[in-house]
Design an enzyme around this catalytic site. Structure first.
Site, PDB file in Angstrom:
ATOM      1  N   GLY A 109     -46.993  62.690  42.509  1.00  0.00           N
ATOM      2  CA  GLY A 109     -45.745  62.171  43.054  1.00  0.00           C
ATOM      3  C   GLY A 109     -45.885  62.017  44.558  1.00  0.00           C
TER       4      GLY A 109
ATOM      5  CD  GLN B  67     -44.761  63.787  50.169  1.00  0.00           C
ATOM      6  OE1 GLN B  67     -44.452  63.244  49.133  1.00  0.00           O
ATOM      7  NE2 GLN B  67     -45.649  64.773  50.219  1.00  0.00           N
TER       8      GLN B  67
ATOM      9  CB  CYS C 157     -46.036  69.936  48.914  1.00  0.00           C
ATOM     10  SG  CYS C 157     -45.262  68.551  49.755  1.00  0.00           S
ATOM     11  CG  LEU C 158     -49.962  65.106  47.803  1.00  0.00           C
ATOM     12  CD1 LEU C 158     -49.807  63.616  47.520  1.00  0.00           C
ATOM     13  CD2 LEU C 158     -51.398  65.543  47.544  1.00  0.00           C
TER      14      LEU C 158
ATOM     15  CG  HIS D 184     -41.875  68.207  44.829  1.00  0.00           C
ATOM     16  ND1 HIS D 184     -42.526  69.424  44.958  1.00  0.00           N
ATOM     17  CD2 HIS D 184     -42.331  67.431  45.844  1.00  0.00           C
ATOM     18  CE1 HIS D 184     -43.345  69.363  46.008  1.00  0.00           C
ATOM     19  NE2 HIS D 184     -43.242  68.164  46.559  1.00  0.00           N
ATOM     20  CD  GLU D 185     -42.688  63.669  45.112  1.00  0.00           C
ATOM     21  OE1 GLU D 185     -42.553  63.514  46.336  1.00  0.00           O
ATOM     22  OE2 GLU D 185     -43.631  64.328  44.620  1.00  0.00           O
TER      23      GLU D 185
ATOM     24  CG  HIS E 284     -40.872  65.279  49.823  1.00  0.00           C
ATOM     25  ND1 HIS E 284     -41.275  66.030  50.909  1.00  0.00           N
ATOM     26  CD2 HIS E 284     -41.764  65.543  48.845  1.00  0.00           C
ATOM     27  CE1 HIS E 284     -42.372  66.711  50.585  1.00  0.00           C
ATOM     28  NE2 HIS E 284     -42.683  66.440  49.330  1.00  0.00           N
TER      29      HIS E 284
HETATM   30 ZN    ZN Z   1     -44.164  67.318  48.271  1.00  0.00          ZN
END
Ligand code: ZN
Length: 195
Positions: A75, A80, A120-121, A162-163, A166
């Site tokens: 995702g 991000q 998380c990236l 989660h997204e 963000h």
């Molecule tokens: Zn994340």
């Protein structure tokens, strides 16, 4: 994939991950350079609704899908990559097409919740447990502007939540118990210092 190994969402992070093919690892490294990392104020900024569904938006979605793929994520939210649009992409099955949600709104969340580990990236070396509703219904648009309604459970529900977090400037560090947050902050600072 077991739910307790969920990460943003990186899929290869298990206890003893097999070494990545060097070409895959290099592509991942390059992709991650384009993903904003913890400390970047954009990650704490609320994204704005998309009003224009044009080629530029579709190019943005395609770029996000490519970055998610190359970084081995499941995702990615527009914030991000430094774009303050309410856009997210995800893919919970490795070979499935990328799903894009524009202006997603979670209009129903189940009372039933479950804990699972997430990464998380944007947060290197962080793996923390987060409790989330198991089922969500999400109203959104696709990149053409068509209405979509998604009923998601399990991993799909978790990734979407989660997204969407963000897009509101919320990180998993905000959602995990205090003791895990402390430990995660330590691992995060070490990882960012080493970068
Ligand atoms: Zn994340």
């Amino acid at each position: 994939m077991a739910e307790d190994q969920v990460t943003d969402f990186e899929v290869e992070e298990v206890d003893s991950p097999p070494p990545l093919d060097p070409e895959v690892a290099e592509r991942r490294r390059v992709a991650l350079q384009q993903v904003r990392q913890y400390g970047d104020p954009v990650l704490r900024t609320k994204a704005r609704p998309v009003e224009v569904f044009d080629d530029e938006l579709r190019a943005e979605v395609a770029r996000m899908g490519g970055l998610m793929h190359d970084s081995l994520g499941i995702g990615l939210a527009a914030t991000q990559v430094g774009v303050l649009h309410r856009v997210l992409v995800y893919r919970v099955e490795p070979d499935a097409p990328v799903n894009a949600l524009v202006n997603p709104v979670i209009e129903f969340s189940s009372d039933d919740e479950e804990w699972a580990e997430e990464g998380c990236l944007s947060l290197p070396s962080v793996h923390v447990e987060v409790e989330r509703p198991m089922f969500v219904r999400v109203r959104a648009q696709d990149e053409q502007g068509n209405e979509v309604l998604i009923e998601a459970s399990g991993l799909e529900a978790r990734v979407i939540q989660h997204e969407v977090d963000h897009l509101d400037g919320v990180l998993i560090l905000d959602r995990t118990p205090k003791d895990q947050r402390k430990e995660a902050m330590r691992a995060l600072r070490e990882a960012l210092d080493a970068a």
